[in-house]
Write a protein that holds these residues in place. Sequence first.
Motif, mmCIF file in Angstrom:
data_model
loop_
_atom_site.group_PDB
_atom_site.id
_atom_site.type_symbol
_atom_site.label_atom_id
_atom_site.label_comp_id
_atom_site.label_asym_id
_atom_site.label_seq_id
_atom_site.Cartn_x
_atom_site.Cartn_y
_atom_site.Cartn_z
ATOM 1 N N CYS A 18 -10.419 -14.612 -33.119
ATOM 2 C CA CYS A 18 -9.304 -15.532 -33.345
ATOM 3 C C CYS A 18 -8.242 -15.288 -32.291
ATOM 4 C CB CYS A 18 -8.683 -15.304 -34.719
ATOM 5 S SG CYS A 18 -9.859 -15.412 -36.068
ATOM 6 N N ALA A 19 -7.748 -16.349 -31.737
ATOM 7 C CA ALA A 19 -6.664 -16.217 -30.768
ATOM 8 C C ALA A 19 -5.371 -15.973 -31.529
ATOM 9 C CB ALA A 19 -6.553 -17.482 -29.931
ATOM 10 N N SER A 20 -4.513 -15.124 -31.001
ATOM 11 C CA SER A 20 -3.233 -14.917 -31.671
ATOM 12 C C SER A 20 -2.277 -16.016 -31.235
ATOM 13 C CB SER A 20 -2.684 -13.531 -31.337
ATOM 14 O OG SER A 20 -2.536 -13.398 -29.949
ATOM 15 N N GLY A 21 -1.206 -16.124 -31.942
ATOM 16 C CA GLY A 21 -0.247 -17.172 -31.622
ATOM 17 C C GLY A 21 -0.352 -18.303 -32.615
ATOM 18 N N SER A 22 0.276 -19.423 -32.271
ATOM 19 C CA SER A 22 0.343 -20.525 -33.219
ATOM 20 C C SER A 22 -0.989 -21.258 -33.370
ATOM 21 C CB SER A 22 1.429 -21.511 -32.794
ATOM 22 O OG SER A 22 1.107 -22.050 -31.531
ATOM 23 N N GLU A 23 -1.779 -21.332 -32.314
ATOM 24 C CA GLU A 23 -3.068 -22.010 -32.419
ATOM 25 C C GLU A 23 -4.171 -20.976 -32.535
ATOM 26 O OE1 GLU A 23 -6.006 -24.881 -29.927
ATOM 27 O OE2 GLU A 23 -3.866 -25.148 -29.632
ATOM 28 N N SER A 26 -11.374 -19.695 -34.195
ATOM 29 C CA SER A 26 -12.490 -18.767 -34.220
ATOM 30 C C SER A 26 -13.291 -18.953 -32.941
ATOM 31 C CB SER A 26 -13.337 -19.080 -35.447
ATOM 32 O OG SER A 26 -14.518 -18.371 -35.385
ATOM 33 N N HIS A 27 -13.737 -17.867 -32.382
ATOM 34 C CA HIS A 27 -14.517 -17.935 -31.151
ATOM 35 C C HIS A 27 -15.802 -17.134 -31.321
ATOM 36 C CE1 HIS A 27 -11.236 -19.846 -29.061
ATOM 37 N NE2 HIS A 27 -10.431 -18.933 -29.568
ATOM 38 N N LYS A 33 -22.673 -18.593 -34.711
ATOM 39 C CA LYS A 33 -22.435 -19.927 -35.292
ATOM 40 C C LYS A 33 -23.732 -20.512 -35.844
ATOM 41 C CE LYS A 33 -19.727 -21.659 -31.860
ATOM 42 N NZ LYS A 33 -18.983 -22.679 -31.118
ATOM 43 N N ASN A 34 -24.814 -20.409 -35.089
ATOM 44 C CA ASN A 34 -26.097 -20.935 -35.557
ATOM 45 C C ASN A 34 -26.539 -20.237 -36.831
ATOM 46 O OD1 ASN A 34 -26.287 -22.789 -33.475
ATOM 47 N ND2 ASN A 34 -27.499 -21.439 -32.177
#
Length: 115
Positions: A18-23, A26-27, A33-34
């Motif tokens: 997860c990127a921090s910050g407002s946006e 999930s990466h 993902k599959n």
Amino acid sequence: MVSEVKKNELLHEEENCCASGSERKSHHSEKVKNNLVIRLNRIEGQVRGIKGLIAKDTYCDDVITQISATQSALNSVAKILLEGHLKGCVVDRLQEGDMDVLDEVLITVQKLMKK
């Protein structure tokens, strides 16, 4: 069911959960993902099956057993996501000095424990 070793391999392939910050996003790697999509498709099929059992007036105990299996499968997806979140997102945010992430994790765990 995916073995513990395979599950751990999938989790280690995740990058920057997860990127921090407002946006925050999930990466997950394509492999993770599959895996999650396959599991969720199976769960979706289980739910359709339960609807069919109810429509056919299937014995209640048998329907409840299927519901329990479906709940267990959903819990398994949640565990995979939570583990990846803790090992990736939470660690990254703690290293950045963002202590608010601990409250966020506690709330998430409380939600999972209600079930």
